[in-house]
Design an enzyme around this catalytic site. Structure first.
Site, mmCIF file in Angstrom:
data_model
loop_
_atom_site.group_PDB
_atom_site.id
_atom_site.type_symbol
_atom_site.label_atom_id
_atom_site.label_comp_id
_atom_site.label_asym_id
_atom_site.label_seq_id
_atom_site.Cartn_x
_atom_site.Cartn_y
_atom_site.Cartn_z
ATOM 1 N N LYS A 175 14.578 -36.478 -5.781
ATOM 2 C CA LYS A 175 15.021 -37.622 -4.971
ATOM 3 C C LYS A 175 13.844 -38.451 -4.472
ATOM 4 O O LYS A 175 13.939 -39.672 -4.341
ATOM 5 C CB LYS A 175 15.846 -37.134 -3.774
ATOM 6 C CG LYS A 175 17.252 -36.749 -4.156
ATOM 7 C CD LYS A 175 18.123 -36.538 -2.934
ATOM 8 C CE LYS A 175 19.522 -36.178 -3.394
ATOM 9 N NZ LYS A 175 20.400 -35.791 -2.279
ATOM 10 N N ASP A 188 21.695 -33.308 6.971
ATOM 11 C CA ASP A 188 23.123 -33.046 6.876
ATOM 12 C C ASP A 188 23.472 -31.630 7.299
ATOM 13 O O ASP A 188 24.496 -31.104 6.925
ATOM 14 C CB ASP A 188 23.603 -33.295 5.438
ATOM 15 C CG ASP A 188 22.899 -32.348 4.459
ATOM 16 O OD1 ASP A 188 21.999 -31.617 4.889
ATOM 17 O OD2 ASP A 188 23.271 -32.360 3.265
ATOM 18 N N ASN A 189 22.571 -31.000 8.058
ATOM 19 C CA ASN A 189 22.895 -29.632 8.497
ATOM 20 C C ASN A 189 22.313 -29.390 9.886
ATOM 21 O O ASN A 189 21.363 -30.060 10.300
ATOM 22 C CB ASN A 189 22.367 -28.606 7.491
ATOM 23 C CG ASN A 189 20.857 -28.633 7.408
ATOM 24 O OD1 ASN A 189 20.176 -28.041 8.242
ATOM 25 N ND2 ASN A 189 20.313 -29.357 6.440
ATOM 26 N N CYS A 199 30.802 -19.059 -2.661
ATOM 27 C CA CYS A 199 31.607 -20.238 -2.326
ATOM 28 C C CYS A 199 31.064 -21.396 -3.154
ATOM 29 O O CYS A 199 30.622 -21.199 -4.282
ATOM 30 C CB CYS A 199 31.590 -20.512 -0.820
ATOM 31 S SG CYS A 199 29.970 -20.973 -0.178
ATOM 32 N N CYS A 253 29.720 -32.487 4.265
ATOM 33 C CA CYS A 253 30.256 -33.558 3.407
ATOM 34 C C CYS A 253 30.804 -33.011 2.102
ATOM 35 O O CYS A 253 31.804 -33.506 1.578
ATOM 36 C CB CYS A 253 29.179 -34.585 3.094
ATOM 37 S SG CYS A 253 28.865 -35.691 4.462
ATOM 38 N N ARG A 291 27.248 -42.618 -2.656
ATOM 39 C CA ARG A 291 26.764 -43.078 -1.346
ATOM 40 C C ARG A 291 25.241 -43.168 -1.224
ATOM 41 O O ARG A 291 24.738 -43.899 -0.371
ATOM 42 C CB ARG A 291 27.301 -42.162 -0.237
ATOM 43 C CG ARG A 291 26.794 -40.741 -0.354
ATOM 44 C CD ARG A 291 27.612 -39.740 0.427
ATOM 45 N NE ARG A 291 27.079 -38.406 0.217
ATOM 46 C CZ ARG A 291 27.237 -37.685 -0.890
ATOM 47 N NH1 ARG A 291 27.926 -38.164 -1.901
ATOM 48 N NH2 ARG A 291 26.696 -36.492 -1.002
#
Ligand SMILES: [Zn+2]
Length: 418
Positions: A127, A171-172, A376, A230, A114
């Protein structure tokens, strides 16, 4: 209303949204360009630029005047990921004169489904480096400013000060509240977008132009364990493309001063139904940042506010320290709080699987004298598990920072990444 699930709020927050949806008399913001006139009048277009932007120039809503506005404008994209990619690509192509990007991540293979700023050859690169090369290729006429850092309470106000409008591609929740708050303080529009599986939404937060801010809708973040990101829930790769492009359209409209901006309106898109729906939003006069009697005047500790993995009250442990403990045969128990299907994909030897949702019922089976290390996928859910275990009276419990992903990156590359 199923689609409101996407709004990721508590019940109280959801009621607020429904209530706001029922109010029809939302004031339409008056709309003029957000770019300072003196900066526009100091800007010219070269022959090359006249040619490059010819499809803009022939539209009476844009003309050379509008193109100069775009050239004079300064846009900050928070994140060079799923939303930031299409937004930055089109803003660069459109001729936004100064495009800033904030990110600190590296490109990895799971991004490429994406995050179209980056290619396979960029895996492992920063990035921002990768984004700069791609954007320069699209439009060498513009200035690209890289802010290679985590957007934080310490630097956010200073970074935002140089820009006219902020495109939030984070995204958070911690970054979302932070970008909202600093935009309210600085009176700059915040072009919001978010995606979840097959659904996405976008709006423009701009209390100074008549609309609400993010906190008007969501005064409190949802409990961290209630909202999968995501990486946990998945997202259709093209979805952030659509939402990120809508964010760039809204940004360009704000710069040109044309059309009806998405202020006090939230656009929701459902890809499976191919349905756009619009929800009217209103300001909350009790809002702690943009209300009549604000109580927050500067950036706060957003990790603590949102209960994120960087919450200082959650003791962390690095993967290197875990490895050292393993090698030294120290006594501890390693608890994996991911889901069984994730355990099937990848696991750390010796870890005991107790999915996060089952922690409360299994807490009493764990040894309170023992050192517990919880992990996790990336460290978010385990932070929540540590919080839960502490509530159950455990004192010697640590969150494995970066989760199994970091274990694979730094300790054992044979553990698959997903
Ligand atoms: Zn507000």
């Amino acid at each position: 209303m199923h689609w409101l699930r996407l709004l990721c709020g508590s019940d109280r927050n959801r009621r607020r949204m429904l209530l706001s949806g029922s109010r029809a008399n939302v004031r339409r913001a008056m709309h003029k360009s957000i770019v300072a006139e003196e900066r526009v009048s100091d800007t010219g277009l070269t022959r090359q630029e006249l040619q490059r932007y010819s499809r803009h120039l022939i539209m009476p809503e844009v003309t050379a005047e509008g193109q100069k506005r775009l050239k004079a404008s300064r846009v900050l994209c928070i994140g060079a990921g799923g939303l930031g990619s299409p937004a930055a690509l089109y803003l660069a192509a459109a001729g936004v004169g100064r495009l800033g990007l904030v990110d600190f991540d590296r490109v990895d293979l799971t991004n490429l489904q994406r995050q179209i700023l980056h290619g396979t050859k960029d895996i492992g690169r920063g990035k921002l480096e990768s984004a700069r090369d791609r954007l320069r290729d699209i439009n060498p006429e513009i200035v690209i400013k890289l802010h290679e850092c985590r957007f934080s309470s310490e630097n956010a106000e200073q970074i935002v000060a140089d820009y006219d409008v902020i495109v939030d591609g984070s995204d958070n929740f911690a970054t979302r509240y932070l970008s909202n708050d600093v935009c309210v303080f600085a009176q700059k529009p915040n072009v919001y977008g978010s995606v979840f599986r097959f659904e996405g939404q976008t709006t423009v937060f701009a209390p100074h132009l008549g609309g609400p801010c993010y906190r008007c809708l969501f005064p409190e973040p949802p409990p961290p364990e209630s909202v999968p990101n995501c990486a946990q829930a998945g997202v259709l790769g093209v979805l952030p493309g659509i939402i990120g492009m809508l964010q760039s359209i809204e940004t360009i409209k704000l710069i040109l001063g044309i059309g009806d901006p998405l202020i006090a309106r939230l656009l929701h898109f459902d890809a499976l139904k191919v349905q756009f729906r619009e929800l009217k939003l209103r300001r909350d006069l009790q809002c702690p940042v943009c209300g009549e009697n604000p109580t927050i005047f500067g950036p706060i500790d957003y990790d603590q506010f949102c209960g994120g993995p960087n919450d200082a009250s959650i003791p962390g442990m690095s993967v290197q320290e875990l490895k050292r403990k393993m090698d030294a045969r120290d006594a501890f128990e390693l608890i994996d709080v991911r889901e069984p299907f994730e355990f099937e994909i990848a696991r750390i030897d010796g870890a005991k699987l107790i999915p996060l949702g089952e922690i409360p019922e299994h807490a009493n089976e764990l040894d309170r004298e023992q050192t517990l290390i919880v992990h996790c996928h990336s460290g978010r859910r385990s932070a929540q598990a540590v919080r839960l275990l502490k509530q159950h009276g455990f004192t010697n419990v640590y969150n494995l920072e970066g989760g199994i992903d970091a274990w694979s990156d730094f300790i054992d590359p044979s553990v698959p990444k997903y």
